[in-house]
Design an enzyme around this catalytic site. Structure first.
Site, PDB file in Angstrom:
ATOM      1  N   SER A   4      -0.248  16.211   0.905  1.00  0.00           N
ATOM      2  CA  SER A   4      -1.189  16.963   1.758  1.00  0.00           C
ATOM      3  C   SER A   4      -2.618  16.846   1.226  1.00  0.00           C
ATOM      4  O   SER A   4      -3.567  17.182   1.930  1.00  0.00           O
ATOM      5  CB  SER A   4      -0.771  18.429   1.866  1.00  0.00           C
ATOM      6  N   HIS A   5      -2.782  16.376  -0.021  1.00  0.00           N
ATOM      7  CA  HIS A   5      -4.132  16.243  -0.582  1.00  0.00           C
ATOM      8  C   HIS A   5      -4.360  14.883  -1.234  1.00  0.00           C
ATOM      9  O   HIS A   5      -5.221  14.724  -2.081  1.00  0.00           O
ATOM     10  CB  HIS A   5      -4.420  17.410  -1.536  1.00  0.00           C
ATOM     11  N   ASP A  14      -0.343  20.530   5.307  1.00  0.00           N
ATOM     12  CA  ASP A  14       1.039  20.248   5.699  1.00  0.00           C
ATOM     13  C   ASP A  14       1.272  20.556   7.175  1.00  0.00           C
ATOM     14  O   ASP A  14       2.103  19.905   7.814  1.00  0.00           O
ATOM     15  CB  ASP A  14       2.015  21.029   4.805  1.00  0.00           C
TER      16      ASP A  14
END
Ligand code: NDP
Ligand code: PYC
Length: 341
Positions: free
Chosen positions: A52-53, A193
């Site tokens: 997600s990052h 997410d």
């Protein structure tokens, strides 16, 4: 944690991914120093399977830089405020270069006083938080950090979104082991997410968020388009999220998650808020005993049946990625190469 995007996977050496991301940041408005820090952060997230990052965030960084919302060339101003207090004005730039600029002073203060605080304001944080704390534990220190983000979470018992997804990250040394690290949004899910699930056309588990009418939904698009996330754990996660707003914004002099207005900067994605770090030197009171006690705790948890420590999945993914290369879809790699020019 969502899985990486689907499609054929290619494996890229970590240093090559770092260099590619550095070229993108430099090409899209960052100074060489800022580009190096952000590239290392984002490549590390991809390497550890923190999708997600990881590279998923690169288009958001690029559009934000293009919008003029963040200053990729900002030079953080570090102030030695008190024996155990360091303040940084990130000057409208990213939080990670601000941390890098203040890090040596912060560690020196923590070693002298036993504890030290780093308060960053006027900063943008668009990344995972564990890369900010884990290196302190590698040096034998305990670190705790909080950062607030952008309004998208309804406080428990309230009617409308107010809080950010507001993560908390913690790292502690553990004798003979990788540091104990956890890093978690105080929302039921990270906003990243939810975006990944929406892109993949997947439904979410129940209890994550509400739609624009405030009704429970499992549709990530309904959460993103006018709806909101919920805190994790009802009133308990909500209280932690409130604490993050207080420490990362009120205490540092940064914006609360609802206080900035990016509507004049189409493409802007990075929250303009604040970040707090607290670093403790356990050797001050415990000598080398703390890391041994950490180990005892882990062993007791395992003895009690625990098979997965927080951070363990990342360490496993890191080991594979450093051996075999960092996994990316072919499409992601092609997009990154285009952005790097
Ligand atoms: P997760 O829910 O995926 O994981 C939270 C923590 O729990 C991690 O340390 C994870 O370890 C651990 N964990 C997960 N599953 C288990 C399990 N079954 N047993 C034991 N431990 C487990 O993270 P979030 O979705 O809450 O957050 C994802 C990322 O988003 C974080 O890095 C966070 O910093 C970032 N974020 C950043 C924001 C910002 O403003 N910059 C805002 C919100 C989130 P492991 O890492 O090993 O999986
Ligand atoms: O995933 O919630 C999130 C997030 C917000 C800001 C950066 N990441």
């Amino acid at each position: 944690m969502s899985s990486p995007s689907t499609g054929p996977v290619v494996r890229v050496p970590f240093s090559e991914l770092q260099a590619l991301l550095q070229a993108i940041f430099a090409r899209h408005g960052c100074s060489a120093a800022v580009a190096a820090v952000l590239a290392d952060n984002c490549a590390s997230a991809q390497r550890d399977g923190a999708h997600s990052h990881g590279v998923f965030r690169i288009p958001g960084y690029v559009s934000t830089l293009a919008s003029g919302w963040v200053d990729g060339r900002a030079e953080p101003q570090v102030t030695d405020l008190a024996p155990a207090y360091v303040q940084v004005d990130a000057k409208g730039g990213f939080a990670q270069p601000a941390l890098a600029a203040a890090r040596a002073l912060l560690v020196a203060k923590a070693r002298t006083a036993g504890i030290a605080v780093l308060a960053i304001h006027n900063s943008h944080h668009f990344a995972a938080l564990w890369p900010d704390v884990e290196p302190f534990a590698d040096e034998g220190l305990v670190a705790l950090s909080v950062v607030n983000s952008m309004t998208c979470v309804v406080p428990h018992g309230a009617r409308k979104p107010l809080f950010g997804t507001n993560p908390i990250a913690f790292a502690a040394p553990c004798a003979g082991h990788d540091p104990i690290v956890f890093d978690m949004a105080t929302s039921a899910m990270a906003h990243g997410d939810v975006q990944i699930a929406a892109r993949a056309g997947e439904q979410l588990p129940s209890g994550m968020g509400v739609d624009a009418a405030g009704q429970p939904t499992t549709d990530p698009k309904a959460i993103l388009e006018g709806g909101a996330l919920l805190p994790f754990g009802g009133h308990k996660g909500s209280a932690l999220s409130m604490m993050v707003e207080l420490l990362a914004a009120a205490l540092t002099g940064g914006h609360f998650s609802w206080e900035f207005d990016w509507s004049g900067h189409p493409g802007a994605k990075t929250p303009w808020t604040g970040q707090l770090l607290i670093v403790i030197d356990p050797a001050k009171a415990q000598g080398q005993r703390f890391a041994q006690r950490s180990r005892e705790l882990v062993e007791q948890m395992q003895e009690a049946g625990l098979t997965r420590m927080p951070g363990e999945r990342r360490y496993r993914e890191r080991e594979v990625a450093l051996r075999e290369g960092v996994g990316l879809s072919e499409r992601e790699l092609a997009e990154l190469q285009t952005l790097a020019g």
